[in-house]
Design an enzyme around this catalytic site. Structure first.
Site, PDB file in Angstrom:
ATOM      1  N   CYS A 114       0.844  -1.322   0.078  1.00  0.00           N
ATOM      2  CA  CYS A 114       0.070  -0.062   0.049  1.00  0.00           C
ATOM      3  C   CYS A 114       0.755   1.353  -0.174  1.00  0.00           C
ATOM      4  O   CYS A 114       0.381   2.384  -0.326  1.00  0.00           O
ATOM      5  CB  CYS A 114      -0.896   0.007   1.247  1.00  0.00           C
ATOM      6  SG  CYS A 114      -2.073  -1.397   1.029  1.00  0.00           S
ATOM      7  N   HIS A 251      -3.469   7.251   1.954  1.00  0.00           N
ATOM      8  CA  HIS A 251      -3.611   5.935   1.186  1.00  0.00           C
ATOM      9  C   HIS A 251      -5.214   5.535   1.798  1.00  0.00           C
ATOM     10  O   HIS A 251      -5.440   5.879   3.004  1.00  0.00           O
ATOM     11  CB  HIS A 251      -2.719   4.959   1.973  1.00  0.00           C
ATOM     12  CG  HIS A 251      -3.034   3.429   1.758  1.00  0.00           C
ATOM     13  ND1 HIS A 251      -3.664   3.019   0.320  1.00  0.00           N
ATOM     14  CD2 HIS A 251      -3.406   2.446   2.695  1.00  0.00           C
ATOM     15  CE1 HIS A 251      -3.925   1.757   0.672  1.00  0.00           C
ATOM     16  NE2 HIS A 251      -3.872   1.606   1.976  1.00  0.00           N
ATOM     17  N   ASN A 281      -9.917  -0.356  -0.686  1.00  0.00           N
ATOM     18  CA  ASN A 281      -8.624  -0.123  -0.586  1.00  0.00           C
ATOM     19  C   ASN A 281      -8.020  -0.933  -1.788  1.00  0.00           C
ATOM     20  O   ASN A 281      -8.096  -1.904  -2.126  1.00  0.00           O
ATOM     21  CB  ASN A 281      -8.101  -1.312   0.485  1.00  0.00           C
ATOM     22  CG  ASN A 281      -6.586  -1.068   0.614  1.00  0.00           C
ATOM     23  OD1 ASN A 281      -6.076  -0.452   0.083  1.00  0.00           O
ATOM     24  ND2 ASN A 281      -6.149  -1.501   2.045  1.00  0.00           N
TER      25      ASN A 281
HETATM   26  N1  ACO Z   1     -19.099  -8.570   8.020  1.00  0.00           N
HETATM   27  C1  ACO Z   1     -19.764  -8.827   9.080  1.00  0.00           C
HETATM   28  N2  ACO Z   1     -19.049  -9.102  10.249  1.00  0.00           N
HETATM   29  C2  ACO Z   1     -17.803  -9.380  10.260  1.00  0.00           C
HETATM   30  C3  ACO Z   1     -17.171  -9.048   9.110  1.00  0.00           C
HETATM   31  C4  ACO Z   1     -17.634  -8.873   8.011  1.00  0.00           C
HETATM   32  N3  ACO Z   1     -17.226  -8.560   6.844  1.00  0.00           N
HETATM   33  N4  ACO Z   1     -15.643  -9.142   9.088  1.00  0.00           N
HETATM   34  C5  ACO Z   1     -15.508  -9.529  10.537  1.00  0.00           C
HETATM   35  N5  ACO Z   1     -17.002  -9.658  11.108  1.00  0.00           N
HETATM   36  C6  ACO Z   1     -17.163  -9.728  12.606  1.00  0.00           C
HETATM   37  C7  ACO Z   1     -16.143 -10.648  13.371  1.00  0.00           C
HETATM   38  O1  ACO Z   1     -16.444 -11.980  13.159  1.00  0.00           O
HETATM   39  C8  ACO Z   1     -16.362 -10.360  14.781  1.00  0.00           C
HETATM   40  O2  ACO Z   1     -17.589 -10.765  15.282  1.00  0.00           O
HETATM   41  P1  ACO Z   1     -17.717 -11.429  16.815  1.00  0.00           P
HETATM   42  O3  ACO Z   1     -17.604 -10.156  17.543  1.00  0.00           O
HETATM   43  O4  ACO Z   1     -18.850 -12.052  16.733  1.00  0.00           O
HETATM   44  O5  ACO Z   1     -16.473 -12.073  16.823  1.00  0.00           O
HETATM   45  C9  ACO Z   1     -16.959  -8.660  14.705  1.00  0.00           C
HETATM   46  O6  ACO Z   1     -17.197  -8.345  13.268  1.00  0.00           O
HETATM   47  C10 ACO Z   1     -15.870  -7.760  14.973  1.00  0.00           C
HETATM   48  O7  ACO Z   1     -14.652  -8.027  14.342  1.00  0.00           O
HETATM   49  P2  ACO Z   1     -13.255  -7.390  14.269  1.00  0.00           P
HETATM   50  O8  ACO Z   1     -12.261  -8.179  13.512  1.00  0.00           O
HETATM   51  O9  ACO Z   1     -13.089  -7.035  16.030  1.00  0.00           O
HETATM   52  O10 ACO Z   1     -13.596  -6.063  13.792  1.00  0.00           O
HETATM   53  P3  ACO Z   1     -12.761  -4.627  13.872  1.00  0.00           P
HETATM   54  O11 ACO Z   1     -13.768  -3.505  14.390  1.00  0.00           O
HETATM   55  O12 ACO Z   1     -11.505  -4.658  14.175  1.00  0.00           O
HETATM   56  O13 ACO Z   1     -12.866  -4.180  12.262  1.00  0.00           O
HETATM   57  C11 ACO Z   1     -11.635  -4.237  10.377  1.00  0.00           C
HETATM   58  C12 ACO Z   1     -12.229  -5.146  11.234  1.00  0.00           C
HETATM   59  C13 ACO Z   1     -12.343  -3.525   9.581  1.00  0.00           C
HETATM   60  C14 ACO Z   1     -10.478  -5.131   9.349  1.00  0.00           C
HETATM   61  C15 ACO Z   1     -10.530  -3.348  11.166  1.00  0.00           C
HETATM   62  O14 ACO Z   1      -9.717  -4.047  12.217  1.00  0.00           O
HETATM   63  C16 ACO Z   1      -9.633  -2.485  10.473  1.00  0.00           C
HETATM   64  O15 ACO Z   1      -9.987  -1.678   9.647  1.00  0.00           O
HETATM   65  N6  ACO Z   1      -8.246  -2.840  10.161  1.00  0.00           N
HETATM   66  C17 ACO Z   1      -7.501  -1.964   9.537  1.00  0.00           C
HETATM   67  C18 ACO Z   1      -7.135  -2.992   8.332  1.00  0.00           C
HETATM   68  C19 ACO Z   1      -7.035  -2.291   7.009  1.00  0.00           C
HETATM   69  O16 ACO Z   1      -7.254  -1.324   6.702  1.00  0.00           O
HETATM   70  N7  ACO Z   1      -6.027  -2.821   6.158  1.00  0.00           N
HETATM   71  C20 ACO Z   1      -5.667  -2.455   4.914  1.00  0.00           C
HETATM   72  C21 ACO Z   1      -4.409  -2.787   4.598  1.00  0.00           C
HETATM   73  S1  ACO Z   1      -3.366  -2.052   5.595  1.00  0.00           S
HETATM   74  C22 ACO Z   1      -3.382  -0.193   5.214  1.00  0.00           C
HETATM   75  O17 ACO Z   1      -3.740  -0.202   4.257  1.00  0.00           O
HETATM   76  C23 ACO Z   1      -3.296   0.573   6.152  1.00  0.00           C
END
Ligand code: ACO
Length: 324
Positions: A114, A251, A281
């Protein structure tokens, strides 16, 4: 007198097919509400069958060259930032050069996930400042949907395909921050975080291209800290305050990361170009896609000070400060 790499033209391309969250929810256990709430993403574009990363790159570069009023045959260097090359080798840049450039000029890919576009701009800027080339094309192009595991809902809802490009030309400046062109670049990486965000395949391991794997919460935490530090580093190096920046072009990974970074910096959210809602993304393509959107809709004007920042797998991160 200082040599500056001036952005002479910007262009972008998104594949025709777009997929809304509601459409995605038909094949993945997710919902529009969850995706919008956690990421700000509303839709993503998906490359058609047979549409390659080089096709996306060539479309974006063609537009950037037109915006710059330049012929690709006059460009001295082609850099493609990508994580999703057409083939393991040769570089996707070879295809872009063959389509639009002249034979004999250097072309190569940069792989910093990224952060790839920021890395590519830094490399091109150094070639220009060293006097080795007088012009360069830098394009971020990605077919990220080809790396998605559709059984992993925590990643497959977050990525899309697209490309964005800039044409850089050597111009003279006076060495101050009112000069047009790239004013600073800062690059970082820390390979200790390799396993936080990676693709679980590769030529020397599985002989497959693999799928994206990510520890989302950890990535999120590091992203806000590293990106805020990257911005601060650029401001300090240029002896300017955040108020001097007209536009932050980050980004586009996640709206919550953008909001968190702006908040940490005390930056007016209205100064942040946000396009992640429209294309998800797109890794190395996301900054030039956002830049092109800001230029096209008239928000980013000639003379504006634009700060680009990115973080990605590796971890890699960095910034580019440019006066348009
Ligand atoms: N749809 C519905 N529910 C979902 C999904 C989905 N697509 N994905 C996960 N869940 C559920 C999980 O199973 C979990 O359920 P549970 O509580 O019953 O166990 C719940 O949602 C919460 O999951 P978390 O992983 O804790 O969710 P979080 O709030 O951390 O959000 C996310 C996840 C969006 C991936 C977040 O961590 C994030 O944005 N991280 C950064 C990732 C990113 O942007 N990466 C890009 C590359 S790096 C960069 O570019 C900087």
């Amino acid at each position: 007198m200082t040599i500056r790499s001036v952005i002479q033209g910007v262009g972008s391309y998104l594949p025709a097919k777009n997929v809304t969250n509601a459409e995605l929810a038909k094949k993945v256990d997710t919902s529009d509400e969850w995706i919008v709430d956690r990421s700000g993403i509303r839709e993503r574009h998906v490359a058609a069958e047979g549409e390659k990363t080089s096709d996306l790159a060539i479309a974006a570069v063609t537009k950037a060259l037109a915006a710059a009023g330049r012929d690709g045959k006059d460009i001295d260097l082609f850099i493609v930032a990508t994580t999703t090359p057409d083939h393991t080798f040769p570089a996707t840049a070879a295809r872009v050069q063959a389509a639009l450039g002249r034979p004999g000029v250097p072309s190569f890919d940069v792989q910093a996930v990224c952060s790839g576009f920021v890395y590519g701009l830094a490399v091109a800027d150094n070639f220009i400042k060293a006097g080795q080339v007088k012009s360069a094309v830098v394009v971020g192009a990605e077919a990220m949907t080809r790396l998605l595991d559709w059984n992993d809902r925590t990643t497959c809802v977050l990525f899309g395909d697209g490309a964005g490009a800039v044409v850089l030309g050597a111009e003279t400046g006076t060495g101050v921050t009112t000069d047009r062109g790239i004013l600073s670049t800062h690059l970082h990486s820390d390979g200790n975080y390799y396993d936080m965000l990676y693709c679980d395949g590769g030529p020397s391991t599985t002989q497959t291209s693999g799928y994206i794997r990510m520890k989302g919460k950890e990535v999120f935490r590091h992203a806000v800290v590293n990106l805020a530090e990257a911005v601060q580093e650029a401001l300090t190096a240029n002896k300017i305050s955040i108020d001097a920046v007209d536009w932050l072009v980050p980004h586009q990974a996640n709206k919550r990361i953008l909001d968190g970074t702006a908040h940490k910096l005390g930056l007016d959210p209205a100064k942040v170009i946000v396009t992640v809602d429209r294309h998800a993304n797109t890794s190395a393509a996301s900054i030039p896609l956002a830049l092109a959107a800001g230029v096209a809709d008239g928000r980013i004007k000639p003379g504006n000070l634009v700060l680009m920042e990115a973080m990605g797998g590796g971890f890699t991160w960095g910034s580019v400060l440019v006066r348009m």
